[in-house]
Motif scaffolding. Structure first.
Motif, PDB file in Angstrom:
ATOM      1  N   VAL A   9      29.853  46.879  31.153  1.00 28.39           N
ATOM      2  CA  VAL A   9      30.295  47.410  32.444  1.00 28.39           C
ATOM      3  C   VAL A   9      31.311  46.483  33.095  1.00 28.39           C
ATOM      4  CG1 VAL A   9      28.111  48.622  32.821  1.00 28.39           C
ATOM      5  CG2 VAL A   9      28.420  46.319  33.737  1.00 28.39           C
ATOM      6  N   CYS A  10      31.905  46.981  34.162  1.00 25.20           N
ATOM      7  CA  CYS A  10      32.829  46.209  34.981  1.00 25.20           C
ATOM      8  C   CYS A  10      32.308  46.271  36.416  1.00 25.20           C
ATOM      9  CB  CYS A  10      34.226  46.816  34.878  1.00 25.20           C
ATOM     10  SG  CYS A  10      35.527  45.852  35.663  1.00 25.20           S
ATOM     11  N   PHE A  11      32.456  45.161  37.138  1.00 25.77           N
ATOM     12  CA  PHE A  11      31.969  45.069  38.515  1.00 25.77           C
ATOM     13  C   PHE A  11      33.075  44.479  39.371  1.00 25.77           C
ATOM     14  CE2 PHE A  11      29.983  42.674  41.954  1.00 25.77           C
ATOM     15  CZ  PHE A  11      29.187  43.657  42.524  1.00 25.77           C
ATOM     16  N   GLN A  12      33.225  45.004  40.588  1.00 21.97           N
ATOM     17  CA  GLN A  12      34.268  44.521  41.490  1.00 21.97           C
ATOM     18  C   GLN A  12      33.714  44.435  42.898  1.00 21.97           C
ATOM     19  OE1 GLN A  12      36.040  46.383  44.099  1.00 21.97           O
ATOM     20  NE2 GLN A  12      37.439  44.724  44.493  1.00 21.97           N
ATOM     21  N   THR A  13      34.122  43.381  43.604  1.00 22.67           N
ATOM     22  CA  THR A  13      33.828  43.271  45.027  1.00 22.67           C
ATOM     23  C   THR A  13      35.024  42.630  45.709  1.00 22.67           C
ATOM     24  OG1 THR A  13      32.164  42.679  46.689  1.00 22.67           O
ATOM     25  CG2 THR A  13      32.663  41.012  45.004  1.00 22.67           C
ATOM     26  N   ASP A  14      35.103  42.797  47.024  1.00 19.12           N
ATOM     27  CA  ASP A  14      36.260  42.258  47.736  1.00 19.12           C
ATOM     28  C   ASP A  14      35.923  41.945  49.175  1.00 19.12           C
ATOM     29  OD1 ASP A  14      36.354  44.834  49.057  1.00 19.12           O
ATOM     30  OD2 ASP A  14      37.508  45.575  47.365  1.00 19.12           O
ATOM     31  N   GLN A  15      36.831  41.243  49.788  1.00 20.56           N
ATOM     32  CA  GLN A  15      36.787  40.958  51.224  1.00 20.56           C
ATOM     33  C   GLN A  15      38.187  41.288  51.733  1.00 20.56           C
ATOM     34  OE1 GLN A  15      37.170  36.828  52.674  1.00 20.56           O
ATOM     35  NE2 GLN A  15      35.118  37.167  53.499  1.00 20.56           N
ATOM     36  N   LYS A  31      40.117  30.347  42.479  1.00 18.05           N
ATOM     37  CA  LYS A  31      39.473  29.347  41.625  1.00 18.05           C
ATOM     38  C   LYS A  31      38.033  29.778  41.375  1.00 18.05           C
ATOM     39  CE  LYS A  31      42.288  25.694  43.549  1.00 18.05           C
ATOM     40  NZ  LYS A  31      42.342  24.608  44.512  1.00 18.05           N
ATOM     41  N   GLU A  32      37.421  29.195  40.358  1.00 19.17           N
ATOM     42  CA  GLU A  32      36.041  29.549  39.990  1.00 19.17           C
ATOM     43  C   GLU A  32      35.086  29.440  41.178  1.00 19.17           C
ATOM     44  OE1 GLU A  32      32.780  30.841  37.878  1.00 19.17           O
ATOM     45  OE2 GLU A  32      34.871  30.900  37.223  1.00 19.17           O
ATOM     46  N   GLU A  33      35.183  28.367  41.955  1.00 22.17           N
ATOM     47  CA  GLU A  33      34.266  28.208  43.099  1.00 22.17           C
ATOM     48  C   GLU A  33      34.524  29.263  44.175  1.00 22.17           C
ATOM     49  OE1 GLU A  33      37.554  25.052  43.515  1.00 22.17           O
ATOM     50  OE2 GLU A  33      36.232  25.698  41.906  1.00 22.17           O
ATOM     51  N   GLU A  34      35.765  29.722  44.323  1.00 26.10           N
ATOM     52  CA  GLU A  34      36.080  30.787  45.286  1.00 26.10           C
ATOM     53  C   GLU A  34      35.531  32.127  44.807  1.00 26.10           C
ATOM     54  OE1 GLU A  34      40.297  29.378  47.176  1.00 26.10           O
ATOM     55  OE2 GLU A  34      40.300  29.890  45.036  1.00 26.10           O
ATOM     56  N   ILE A  35      35.577  32.358  43.496  1.00 29.54           N
ATOM     57  CA  ILE A  35      35.008  33.573  42.908  1.00 29.54           C
ATOM     58  C   ILE A  35      33.503  33.597  43.169  1.00 29.54           C
ATOM     59  CG2 ILE A  35      34.454  34.704  40.705  1.00 29.54           C
ATOM     60  CD1 ILE A  35      37.269  33.798  39.737  1.00 29.54           C
ATOM     61  N   GLU A  36      32.830  32.482  42.884  1.00 32.68           N
ATOM     62  CA  GLU A  36      31.382  32.393  43.092  1.00 32.68           C
ATOM     63  C   GLU A  36      31.026  32.608  44.564  1.00 32.68           C
ATOM     64  OE1 GLU A  36      28.797  31.842  40.668  1.00 32.68           O
ATOM     65  OE2 GLU A  36      30.503  32.525  39.478  1.00 32.68           O
ATOM     66  N   LYS A  37      31.788  32.011  45.452  1.00 34.89           N
ATOM     67  CA  LYS A  37      31.531  32.150  46.888  1.00 34.89           C
ATOM     68  C   LYS A  37      31.653  33.606  47.336  1.00 34.89           C
ATOM     69  CE  LYS A  37      32.984  29.993  51.274  1.00 34.89           C
ATOM     70  NZ  LYS A  37      33.391  31.038  52.158  1.00 34.89           N
ATOM     71  N   LEU A  38      32.698  34.286  46.889  1.00 27.80           N
ATOM     72  CA  LEU A  38      32.898  35.681  47.272  1.00 27.80           C
ATOM     73  C   LEU A  38      31.772  36.562  46.726  1.00 27.80           C
ATOM     74  CD1 LEU A  38      34.844  37.581  48.800  1.00 27.80           C
ATOM     75  CD2 LEU A  38      35.903  38.066  46.593  1.00 27.80           C
ATOM     76  N   LEU A  39      31.388  36.348  45.473  1.00 28.51           N
ATOM     77  CA  LEU A  39      30.302  37.138  44.889  1.00 28.51           C
ATOM     78  C   LEU A  39      28.992  36.926  45.656  1.00 28.51           C
ATOM     79  CD1 LEU A  39      31.107  36.622  41.123  1.00 28.51           C
ATOM     80  CD2 LEU A  39      30.975  38.850  42.288  1.00 28.51           C
ATOM     81  N   LYS A  40      28.722  35.714  46.106  1.00 30.63           N
ATOM     82  CA  LYS A  40      27.491  35.424  46.856  1.00 30.63           C
ATOM     83  C   LYS A  40      27.535  35.987  48.272  1.00 30.63           C
ATOM     84  CE  LYS A  40      26.271  31.281  44.316  1.00 30.63           C
ATOM     85  NZ  LYS A  40      26.305  29.830  44.299  1.00 30.63           N
ATOM     86  N   GLU A  41      28.704  35.958  48.900  1.00 32.11           N
ATOM     87  CA  GLU A  41      28.820  36.404  50.294  1.00 32.11           C
ATOM     88  C   GLU A  41      28.753  37.915  50.447  1.00 32.11           C
ATOM     89  OE1 GLU A  41      32.547  34.807  51.606  1.00 32.11           O
ATOM     90  OE2 GLU A  41      31.656  32.865  52.121  1.00 32.11           O
ATOM     91  N   GLN A  42      29.318  38.639  49.514  1.00 29.09           N
ATOM     92  CA  GLN A  42      29.389  40.093  49.635  1.00 29.09           C
ATOM     93  C   GLN A  42      28.058  40.723  49.235  1.00 29.09           C
ATOM     94  OE1 GLN A  42      32.089  41.495  51.160  1.00 29.09           O
ATOM     95  NE2 GLN A  42      32.529  39.320  51.395  1.00 29.09           N
ATOM     96  N   TYR A  43      27.852  41.964  49.631  1.00 27.44           N
ATOM     97  CA  TYR A  43      26.609  42.663  49.309  1.00 27.44           C
ATOM     98  C   TYR A  43      26.852  44.099  48.859  1.00 27.44           C
ATOM     99  CZ  TYR A  43      27.516  43.991  54.110  1.00 27.44           C
ATOM    100  OH  TYR A  43      28.128  44.426  55.254  1.00 27.44           O
ATOM    101  N   ILE A  44      28.113  44.527  48.897  1.00 27.71           N
ATOM    102  CA  ILE A  44      28.483  45.830  48.358  1.00 27.71           C
ATOM    103  C   ILE A  44      29.590  45.602  47.332  1.00 27.71           C
ATOM    104  CG2 ILE A  44      29.483  48.110  48.811  1.00 27.71           C
ATOM    105  CD1 ILE A  44      28.246  47.928  51.619  1.00 27.71           C
ATOM    106  N   GLY A  45      29.393  46.157  46.161  1.00 35.40           N
ATOM    107  CA  GLY A  45      30.394  46.072  45.105  1.00 35.40           C
ATOM    108  C   GLY A  45      30.547  47.425  44.455  1.00 35.40           C
ATOM    109  N   ARG A  46      31.461  47.514  43.523  1.00 35.53           N
ATOM    110  CA  ARG A  46      31.661  48.744  42.786  1.00 35.53           C
ATOM    111  C   ARG A  46      31.356  48.487  41.318  1.00 35.53           C
ATOM    112  NH1 ARG A  46      33.513  48.417  47.267  1.00 35.53           N
ATOM    113  NH2 ARG A  46      34.933  46.733  46.859  1.00 35.53           N
TER     114      ARG A  46
END
Length: 151
Positions: free
Chosen positions: A63-69, A6-21
């Motif tokens: 560009v495209c940006f990706q991050t994950d947990q 969900k949108e709020e889960e996407i926002e949470k993951l983007l805020k929590e992570q600090y390394i992306g591609r």
């Protein structure tokens, strides 16, 4: 079970992570590299020395940006975003962004003063040609997998 974040889960993951591609494409060539970042209100903030990704993003700012947990093979979350590169030119904004990145990264390293490429060393990163930039997101998607077996 596979699912859509969900949108709020996407926002949470983007805020929590600090390394992306960060993926860019110019002149028929695609390039993807890991970056340290800070996320705030639909925008990824980062910095880099001059090089291939900066040249490519200046040529084609889409560009495209990706991050994950990733906890394990069957328990993960991933977000993919599309956006536009903008170099930050204003000195005050550059300083605010760089300070945000430093605040985010310092707790994650044992020797922050030994990392001048991340703006934490004794030399002024702007004298070294550091480029501070943002990716303004216009589309974000997220997926997850959860191992829901009771074993």
């Amino acid at each position: 079970m596979l699912g859509i974040l969900k949108e709020e889960e996407i926002e949470k993951l983007l805020k929590e992570q600090y390394i992306g591609r960060l993926a860019c494409h110019a002149h028929g060539v695609s390039y993807i590299v890991p970056i340290n970042y800070v996320y705030n209100s639909g925008t990824v903030y980062a910095h880099s020395a001059p090089g291939q990704k900066i040249r490519m993003m200046k040529s084609n700012p889409q560009v495209c940006f990706q991050t994950d947990q990733i906890r394990d093979t069957f328990n993960w979350k991933s977000v993919v975003c599309w956006g536009k590169f903008e170099e930050i030119i204003d000195a005050a904004e550059k300083q605010r962004v760089l300070q945000g990145i430093i605040h985010r990264m310092m707790p994650l390293t044992n020797t922050p003063s030994a990392q001048p490429s991340h703006g934490t060393g004794k030399t002024d990163p702007y004298e070294e040609g550091m480029i501070v930039f943002k990716i303004i997101m216009h589309l974000k998607t997220g997926r997850f997998e959860v191992n829901d077996s009771s074993d």
